[in-house]
Structures are given as structure tokens and as C-alpha cells.
Design an enzyme around this catalytic site. Structure first.
Site, mmCIF file in Angstrom:
data_model
loop_
_atom_site.group_PDB
_atom_site.id
_atom_site.type_symbol
_atom_site.label_atom_id
_atom_site.label_comp_id
_atom_site.label_asym_id
_atom_site.label_seq_id
_atom_site.Cartn_x
_atom_site.Cartn_y
_atom_site.Cartn_z
ATOM 1 N N ASP A 1 0.878 -1.150 0.000
ATOM 2 C CA ASP A 1 0.000 0.000 0.000
ATOM 3 C C ASP A 1 0.935 1.224 0.000
ATOM 4 O O ASP A 1 2.088 1.114 0.386
ATOM 5 C CB ASP A 1 -0.826 -0.057 1.290
ATOM 6 N N ASP B 1 -1.217 -0.281 5.980
ATOM 7 C CA ASP B 1 -1.171 0.354 7.291
ATOM 8 C C ASP B 1 -2.400 0.017 8.120
ATOM 9 O O ASP B 1 -2.546 0.479 9.234
ATOM 10 C CB ASP B 1 -0.987 1.869 7.172
ATOM 11 N N ASP C 1 -7.656 -1.072 4.860
ATOM 12 C CA ASP C 1 -7.021 -2.131 4.072
ATOM 13 C C ASP C 1 -7.440 -3.536 4.502
ATOM 14 O O ASP C 1 -6.926 -4.520 3.971
ATOM 15 C CB ASP C 1 -5.489 -2.070 4.219
HETATM 16 P P1 ADP Z 1 -3.712 4.454 -0.278
HETATM 17 O O1 ADP Z 1 -4.010 3.369 -1.227
HETATM 18 O O2 ADP Z 1 -2.618 5.340 -0.782
HETATM 19 O O3 ADP Z 1 -3.470 3.997 1.122
HETATM 20 P P2 ADP Z 1 -6.483 5.081 0.321
HETATM 21 O O4 ADP Z 1 -7.084 3.906 -0.358
HETATM 22 O O5 ADP Z 1 -6.500 5.125 1.798
HETATM 23 O O6 ADP Z 1 -5.016 5.394 -0.232
HETATM 24 O O7 ADP Z 1 -7.205 6.389 -0.217
HETATM 25 C C1 ADP Z 1 -7.174 6.692 -1.588
HETATM 26 C C2 ADP Z 1 -7.556 8.099 -1.833
HETATM 27 O O8 ADP Z 1 -8.893 8.321 -1.374
HETATM 28 C C3 ADP Z 1 -6.704 9.108 -1.091
HETATM 29 O O9 ADP Z 1 -5.559 9.423 -1.825
HETATM 30 C C4 ADP Z 1 -7.664 10.294 -0.983
HETATM 31 O O10 ADP Z 1 -7.662 11.011 -2.206
HETATM 32 C C5 ADP Z 1 -9.011 9.630 -0.839
HETATM 33 N N1 ADP Z 1 -9.414 9.509 0.564
HETATM 34 C C6 ADP Z 1 -9.501 8.390 1.301
HETATM 35 N N2 ADP Z 1 -9.932 8.667 2.551
HETATM 36 C C7 ADP Z 1 -10.087 10.000 2.627
HETATM 37 C C8 ADP Z 1 -10.495 10.921 3.649
HETATM 38 N N3 ADP Z 1 -10.810 10.507 4.886
HETATM 39 N N4 ADP Z 1 -10.544 12.218 3.335
HETATM 40 C C9 ADP Z 1 -10.222 12.647 2.106
HETATM 41 N N5 ADP Z 1 -9.835 11.868 1.107
HETATM 42 C C10 ADP Z 1 -9.756 10.558 1.341
HETATM 43 MG MG MG Z 2 -4.194 3.181 2.984
#
Ligand code: ADP
Ligand code: MG
Length: 614
Positions: free
Chosen positions: A317, A508, A512
Site C-alpha cells: 500500500d 497500514d 485495508d
Molecule cells: P492508499 O491506497 O494510498 O493507502 P487510500 O485507499 O487510503 O489510499 O485512499 C485513496 C484516496 O482516497 C486518497 O488518496 C484520498 O484522495 C481519498 N481519501 C480516502 N480517505 C479519505 C479521507 N478521509 N478524506 C479525504 N480523502 C480521502
Molecule cells: Mg491506505
């Protein structure tokens, strides 16, 4: 040495004296026999008792049975010294491996000395009271003096200090902590007196979850471990049957005397005792799990050691795993409102989220938050937040979330993750936040590549951010814009292909969980403090270092190597001796020496798994 071991030592001494007298002093034959029988009774009575006791329980063919049958047979043949020696050496071997196992357990639990003993809690009228951490309610004020263990997870209210978290995370450097910082129960408060407000009950603290995990590690048994138990259960009856045939067939065919073949069959029984495997294989896994735990790598069971040793692909991730997951606001681009108002909207919408993006938006907003006005919060994983604030419908998240809200966001050329905000169907502007890759990420990817392990980054973030992180960490393959379920499907696809299975996923733990469950080995990173991630993952890395993934693989491979060495050693020595025993070359003495020797060698070899490769 415990009581039982001391008793065995005393019995061994008495046996040695009795048998020694019988062997050394000239005396009439009946006295001679009586002395040997007494020596045999002293050292072997408990084994005979256990063998007899196990028969009605259905566990007929265990090592007690093998030893009892072999030695009673030797007595029947009039070979008294052999009978005594076999029992004595067997008992000695058992005791020595007991001591080794006990030592390793003790040293592992000493390392897991994170269970707090007492808490000093403030009570009304300015006094304090000592109580067991299990009785302390959430929100209590605890006083922790320098040098003491922090009783429960909490937030520092007053005082500054240095904290040693090494028992929890394997991180050897203490860190400085001040009011407002979170601290974990089980860490040592080094330098200053602090007051903390507890944020969890004992059962929900990170330390309690870790202990629970280590204590239950034995339930997730590896295939190899189960196979050894199965082998022992099936193999012993086969060996007994073979021994009976060996005793009966050749003399029936006229190839020697009954006595000669009965003796060979008994030797065969002693040699075939599977103790070396039954004791050493589980011990190797246990030692591997314990050694890894010392470094802050928690395997939930030996089956995950087996998987990690074979891992061909690791999917990472991005946020919080390869990067710090600590965003800072780099640009605010409002449409019609002021920058401060846009930030306030975002901070309000994110007021309950634990996503790293949410933390950064709240940290950037300096005003006070009227949280009471926030109702109907809903987090769309991989997209953002939907909330109702003061009757207004607010969306804060990425472009996918804006599509859901039915607004067209303005494109932004800023680097970093862009959080768009809409209120009641009107686009309000966006905020750019940026994160930095961890310095160890590139090294971790490099080491995995050297091992020939395929690495890939999966992220919900947009392509430009993913590309920058991929370039900075040296990861060749990445996939951006993925929702958590798409990540899970991607990992499932990797698990299907022979070149990339088994696959590990490192995340993390925030949104996930589905991916952690789909992967052959789900690894939660930086989980000290997140009980949810500890629950979802197979392997928990307690500090934030991606290099731990490589260490986990090294430890797993080393443990499996030791297990294989033990199996090969035991099988090789045993089969050579079985052949020799059947041909009458190896006698009872050689048999029991070999059995005890192989068991001890295998046990000592297993203990090496505690020292993790690094
Ligand atoms: P990663 O795969 O990098 O861990 P996530 O799946 O957690 O990222 O989130 C993907 C995208 O969704 C983030 O880059 C953000 O743009 C958006 N996102 C997720 N959760 C939030 C939140 N609580 N507030 C704002 N944007 C969010
Ligand atoms: Mg994440």
C-alpha cells in the site's frame, strides 16, 4: 531446573549407583539381577506407568510405549544392563530437551515483559491509589514515575519524558514525549514523571493484544508442524508392526534364533522413536516466532512463517506504508469562499476520520471545531468523506467522490494528493496535501528485488502521486486509483499466478482490512496503537519500518531451513540405524545413544531460530 527435573536427576544418580554396583561388584546372580531390576524400577517406572495409562486412552503407540516395550523385551531376554541404560539415557535426553525448551520459553516471555503490573491512579481529594491495570476505567488519570512501566494506553496530560518502546516495537532508541503525545502501555517511562489520561481499558491496549497474539501463536500451526504430528501418529504403529514381523518372520524361515531376532526387533523399536521430530519441529517454529517478536515482528502462527518463507511477491500500500502517511497541506485553492473557510469545511468533515489525510486537514485548521453541528458522517473507503454539517451536505475527497456528489472538480496542477470539497452540490475548491516516502522504502524494495521477489505498489491515490512515490522508492510496477476492493482483487489475481504466489500484502491497516485478508500473508505495518490492524493481519510489524518486511522473510526462511535440517537429520540417522539394527550391526546402546543424540542436536538447532537474521 524445576522440581521435576531435580527429581529426574536424583533418580538418574540412584540408578547409576545401583547399576554401577551390580556391574562392578562380584555377587551371586540373583542379587545381581535384583540390583538391576531395582535400578530399572527407579528410572523406568513412570514411563511404564504412562505407557499403560495411555493405552485405554487410545494413544497406544507413543514414545513411552516404544521405550517400555523395548526395555521390557530386553529384560525378558536377560539383558538387564541394556534395559537400564536405554531407560536412563532416554530420561536424560528428555530432561535435557525439557530444559532447552524451558529456557527458550523463559527468554521469550522475558522479552515480552510488557504486561504492566500495577497502575497508580489519582483519586479525589488529591491522593493516589495503586490498582491492577485490569481494574482501571477509561479516562482515569495515571501517574507514572521515571523507570516505571506505563500501565495503559493513554495521552500525556503533564510532564515530559523519554520513552523506551523497545519491548513493544523493537525500536531501540528512546523517543521524547510531551503533553498531548500518545503513549502505549508496556513501554518504559525513562526520565521524567508524567500524568497520563488512559484511553483504553486493559483488554483493548496494544500490549494486551500483542500478548494475546503471541500466546495464541501456537494455534495457527504450519503444515510442516501438523505433518510431523500426523507422521508420528501413523508411523509408530507401522514401526511396531515392522518390529513384530522382524521378530517373527526370520526365525520362522529358519534364518536364526528367536532370541537373536527378538533382540534385533527391540533395537529397531528404540531407534524408531520419533522424539527428535516431535520435539524439535514445533520448537523451531516457536523459537522463530519468539525471535521475530523481539524485533517487533509478530507472526500470528507458524503457518505464516511457512508462507513468508515461500513468498514470491509483495504488494505494498502507498500511504502510511511506503510513505510516512503524515500529510501536510501544501496549497488551498478555494472557489468562492476564503481559504480559512474551505479549510474549516474540510476539517469539520474529517473530524472523526483516522485516515492520514484527515489528520493533516485537522492539524492545519487552527480554529475551534463545532463538532456538535456534524451529523451523518460516512466514510467512503478510497474516496473520502460524506457528512452533514449544520444541515449542509458536504463531500471531501478525491475525484471519484466528486463524481458520486455529482459535481465537476477543477483540475489542479499541484503535486500531491488533492482533496476536493463540495457543499450541497456546489464545488467549493480543493486542498493539496503532500506526504514523503520513508527513507527505508527504497532499501526495502531493493532487498526484496535481490531475493527475486516481485514488488508492486497499489494505491487509491491518483496516478501522478503514485508515479512520484514509485520513482522515489524504485518500485517498477504500480497501480493507482484503486478502491480497497480492487486492491483485494489485484492481490487475489497475483495469488493465482505461479510466478507471484504466495503473495504478501503490506498495508497500514486503515481501510485495508479486505486486502490484508485476501493476501496469502496480510502484513499490517506500524500497528503499535491500532488494535484493529492487529486483528485483521496475519503478521504485524510494530514499528513503521518497511525493512521489517525483508527481516520477516529472512526470519521465516531461516526457521524453515532449520525445520528442514532437523527433518533430514532425524530421518537420515534413523533410517541408517534402522537398517543397521535390522541387520544386527547396531545394538541397543547405539540405538539409544543415537536417539538421544539426534533429539538433542535437533533441539539445539531449533533454538537457533530465536536469533533472527538481520
Ligand atoms: P492508499 O491506497 O494510498 O493507502 P487510500 O485507499 O487510503 O489510499 O485512499 C485513496 C484516496 O482516497 C486518497 O488518496 C484520498 O484522495 C481519498 N481519501 C480516502 N480517505 C479519505 C479521507 N478521509 N478524506 C479525504 N480523502 C480521502
Ligand atoms: Mg491506505
Amino acid at each position: 531446573m524445576d522440581k521435576e527435573q531435580r527429581a529426574t536427576t536424583a533418580r538418574l544418580a540412584i540408578t547409576a549407583i545401583l547399576a554401577g554396583t551390580a556391574a562392578a561388584c562380584p555377587m551371586p546372580a540373583p542379587a545381581h539381577i535384583l540390583l538391576y531390576l531395582a535400578a530399572y524400577a527407579v528410572i523406568g517406572a513412570d514411563i511404564i506407568y504412562k505407557a499403560l495409562r495411555n493405552i485405554p486412552r487410545g494413544r497406544i503407540f507413543d514414545e513411552n510405549f516404544l521405550m517400555a516395550a523395548a526395555t521390557c523385551g530386553a529384560i525378558a531376554l536377560g539383558e538387564y544392563p541394556e534395559a537400564v541404560a536405554v531407560m536412563a539415557l532416554y530420561q536424560l535426553g528428555e530432561m535435557l530437551s525439557d530444559i532447552a525448551v524451558g529456557r527458550s520459553r523463559a527468554s521469550i516471555s522475558a522479552l515480552m515483559e510488557i504486561r504492566p503490573d500495577t497502575a497508580v491512579i489519582e483519586v479525589p481529594r488529591g491522593s493516589t491509589r495503586q490498582m491492577p491495570p485490569t481494574d482501571v476505567p477509561i479516562g482515569s488519570m495515571a501517574i507514572v514515575s521515571p523507570g516505571e512501566k506505563i500501565p495503559l494506553d493513554g495521552t500525556i496530560i503533564s510532564g515530559t519524558t523519554d520513552i523506551d518502546a523497545s519491548a513493544l516495537t523493537g525500536e531501540s532508541q528512546p523517543y521524547a514525549a510531551a503533553p498531548g503525545d500518545k503513549v502505549l502501555g508496556g513501554c518504559i517511562n525513562l526520565t521524567g514523571a508524567i500524568r497520563i489520561k488512559t484511553t483504553a481499558q486493559y483488554a483493548d491496549t496494544t500490549a494486551a493484544k500483542i500478548l494475546e497474539m503471541v500466546e495464541n501463536a501456537e494455534t495457527g500451526k504450519a503444515h510442516t508442524e501438523k505433518a510431523v504430528t500426523r507422521l508420528a501418529r501413523r508411523y509408530t504403529p507401522i514401526v511396531v508392526a515392522a518390529a513384530v514381523l522382524l521378530a517373527v518372520l526370520p526365525p520362522l524361515a529358519g534364518a536364526g534364533s528367536w532370541e537373536q531376532w527378538l533382540h534385533r526387533a527391540l533395537v529397531f523399536l528404540v531407534i524408531s522413536c520419533p522424539c527428535a521430530l516431535v520435539i524439535s519441529v514445533p520448537l523451531a517454529f516457536f523459537a522463530g516466532i519468539g525471535g521475530a517478536a523481539r524485533k517487533g515482528i509478530l507472526f500470528k502462527g507458524s503457518t505464516h512463517i511457512e508462507t513468508m518463507a515461500k513468498a514470491r511477491a509483495v504488494a505494498f500500500d502507498k500511504t502510511g506504508t511506503l510513505t510516512y502517511g503524515r500529510f501536510s497541506v501544501t496549497a488551498i485553492h478555494p472557489e468562492t469562499v476564503s481559504e480559512e473557510q474551505l479549510l474549516e469545511l474540510a476539517a469539520l468533515a474529517e473530524s472523526r476520520s483516522v485516515h492520514p489525510v484527515a489528520l493533516s486537514l485537522r492539524a492545519a485548521y487552527s480554529g475551534t471545531q463545532g463538532q456538535d453541528a456534524v451529523s451523518d458522517l460516512h466514510e467512503h473507503p478510497g474516496e473520502g468523506i460524506e457528512a452533514t454539517i449544520g444541515g449542509k451536505h458536504i463531500y471531501a475527497g478525491n475525484e471519484r467522490l466528486m463524481a458520486r456528489a455529482g459535481v465537476v472538480p477543477r483540475q489542479c496542477s499541484c503535486t500531491g494528493t488533492i482533496i476536493h470539497i463540495s457543499v450541497d452540490g456546489t464545488y467549493m475548491g480543493h486542498i493539496a496535501v503532500a506526504d514523503t516516502p520513508k527513507p527505508q522504502s527504497a532499501q526495502a524494495i531493493g532487498r526484496l528485488r535481490e531475493k527475486g521477489i516481485h514488488t508492486v505498489m497499489l494505491t487509491g491515490d491518483k496516478d501522478s502521486v503514485a508515479a512520484a512515490v514509485a520513482a522515489a522508492t524504485g518500485i517498477k510496477e504500480y497501480h493507482a486509483g484503486l478502491m480497497p476492493d480492487q486492491k483485494a482483487r489485484f492481490v487475489a489475481a497475483l495469488a493465482q499466478q505461479p510466478a507471484t504466489t504466495p503473495v504478501a500484502f503490506v498495508g497500514d491497516g486503515i481501510n485495508d482490512a479486505p486486502v490484508l485478508k485476501t493476501a496469502d500473508a496480510g502484513i499490517a505495518m506500524g500497528a503499535a496503537g491500532s488494535a484493529a490492524a492487529i486483528a485483521a493481519a496475519d503478521i504485524v510489524l510494530l514499528n513503521d519500518d518497511p525493512l521489517q518486511v525483508d527481516t520477516a522473510i529472512d526470519t521465516a526462511r531461516k526457521t524453515m531451513r532449520i525445520v528442514r535440517q532437523n527433518i533430514i537429520l532425524a530421518l537420515a540417522v534413523k533410517s541408517a540405524l534402522l537398517a543397521a539394527g535390522a541387520c544386527g550391526i547396531a545394538g541397543m546402546w547405539a540405538a539409544v545413544f543415537a536417539d538421544v543424540g539426534v533429539t538433542l542436536a535437533a533441539v539445539l538447532n531449533s533454538l537457533r531460530a530465536m536469533r533472527t537474521a538481520c
